[in-house]
Structures are given as C-alpha cells and as structure tokens.
Design a protein around this motif. Structure first.
Motif, PDB file in Angstrom:
ATOM      1  N   ARG A 106      13.030  30.518  14.836  1.00 39.01           N
ATOM      2  CA  ARG A 106      12.453  30.265  13.522  1.00 39.01           C
ATOM      3  C   ARG A 106      12.080  28.794  13.378  1.00 39.01           C
ATOM      4  NH1 ARG A 106      16.276  30.790   8.567  1.00 39.01           N
ATOM      5  NH2 ARG A 106      16.913  28.813   9.494  1.00 39.01           N
ATOM      6  N   GLU A 107      12.939  27.904  13.857  1.00 40.75           N
ATOM      7  CA  GLU A 107      12.647  26.470  13.773  1.00 40.75           C
ATOM      8  C   GLU A 107      11.455  26.093  14.649  1.00 40.75           C
ATOM      9  OE1 GLU A 107      14.003  24.304  11.681  1.00 40.75           O
ATOM     10  OE2 GLU A 107      15.122  26.017  10.875  1.00 40.75           O
ATOM     11  N   SER A 118      17.474  33.799  17.108  1.00 45.41           N
ATOM     12  CA  SER A 118      16.537  34.019  16.004  1.00 45.41           C
ATOM     13  C   SER A 118      16.438  32.775  15.125  1.00 45.41           C
ATOM     14  CB  SER A 118      16.956  35.228  15.176  1.00 45.41           C
ATOM     15  OG  SER A 118      18.034  34.906  14.332  1.00 45.41           O
ATOM     16  N   PHE A 119      17.560  32.085  14.896  1.00 45.42           N
ATOM     17  CA  PHE A 119      17.507  30.847  14.119  1.00 45.42           C
ATOM     18  C   PHE A 119      16.749  29.760  14.877  1.00 45.42           C
ATOM     19  CE2 PHE A 119      21.151  32.712  11.858  1.00 45.42           C
ATOM     20  CZ  PHE A 119      20.684  32.556  10.557  1.00 45.42           C
ATOM     21  N   GLY A 120      16.975  29.670  16.181  1.00 48.21           N
ATOM     22  CA  GLY A 120      16.262  28.677  16.985  1.00 48.21           C
ATOM     23  C   GLY A 120      14.774  28.945  17.033  1.00 48.21           C
ATOM     24  N   GLN A 180       8.168  27.424  13.179  1.00 44.17           N
ATOM     25  CA  GLN A 180       7.783  26.752  11.932  1.00 44.17           C
ATOM     26  C   GLN A 180       6.988  25.491  12.224  1.00 44.17           C
ATOM     27  OE1 GLN A 180       8.178  27.968   8.921  1.00 44.17           O
ATOM     28  NE2 GLN A 180       7.120  26.222   8.053  1.00 44.17           N
ATOM     29  N   VAL A 204      21.624  36.271  17.440  1.00 39.83           N
ATOM     30  CA  VAL A 204      21.576  35.637  16.123  1.00 39.83           C
ATOM     31  C   VAL A 204      21.181  34.166  16.250  1.00 39.83           C
ATOM     32  CG1 VAL A 204      22.971  34.985  14.120  1.00 39.83           C
ATOM     33  CG2 VAL A 204      23.198  37.261  15.105  1.00 39.83           C
ATOM     34  N   GLY A 205      21.791  33.454  17.192  1.00 38.83           N
ATOM     35  CA  GLY A 205      21.447  32.045  17.396  1.00 38.83           C
ATOM     36  C   GLY A 205      20.009  31.867  17.854  1.00 38.83           C
TER      37      GLY A 205
END
Length: 104
Positions: free
Chosen positions: A31-32, A27-29, A35, A24-25
């Motif tokens: 994504r940043e 995927s957030f990392g 981007q 989960v962490g």
C-alpha cells in the motif's frame, strides 16, 4: 499449560503464523509503495516555461521568438529525401554527397 517445545512442533504456529504475518505485512508495505505513484511530485517549472505561462513576462518571450524567426532564412531551404527502408542508407548517403559536392 503449553510448553515451548509443544509450540515449536505445532505446524500452525511454525508455518501458519509467519505466513499470515507475511501476507498482512506485505499488504501494508505494498500500500505504501503503490501510494507513491499517486502522490503528486513537487511542482518545479523550467524558467523559460514559467516565463511563457506568466502573462507579464510573456511579451518579452514573444519578442525574443519573433527576433529568432526574423533571423531564419525561410526562402533558402532544400528538400532532402531520406533513404527508403529497403535502400542501403550508407550507399544512399554516399550518392547524396557525390551529387552535392559539384554544387558546392
């Protein structure tokens, strides 16, 4: 109810929870970081390019380019053949220099 010792021995808590946190962490990392590719960089133009785009300053740039073209002597050029891929370039350059030296 549950003791700390029992939670340490539980394989789900010991291996599963850190794995889920990593997924989960991550995927957030990611994504940043991905981007960044799509965010436009701040627009900074070269002054010479900006003058070419700006219609008021474009007349001056055209005059400068015309003056540069007037200084170039287009009638006094020579076609110089480069070495072929199968030819030795150093040997070819020496031949060109020996041919050119009597002309100079």
């Amino acid at each position: 109810m549950f003791s700390l010792k029992a939670l340490r021995k539980n394989k789900t808590v010991r291996y599963g929870v850190p794995m889920l946190l990593l997924i989960v962490g991550g995927s957030f990392g990611l994504r940043e970081f991905t981007q960044i590719r799509y965010d436009p960089p701040p627009l900074q133009m070269d002054p010479s390019l900006e003058a070419r785009v700006d219609p008021e300053r474009q007349a001056g740039v055209l005059q400068e380019e015309y003056q540069k073209l007037q200084e170039v002597k287009l009638d006094e050029w020579r076609n110089i053949r480069g070495p072929r891929p199968w030819e030795d370039s150093k040997e070819y350059q020496e031949q060109q220099r020996s041919r050119r030296s009597p002309d100079a």
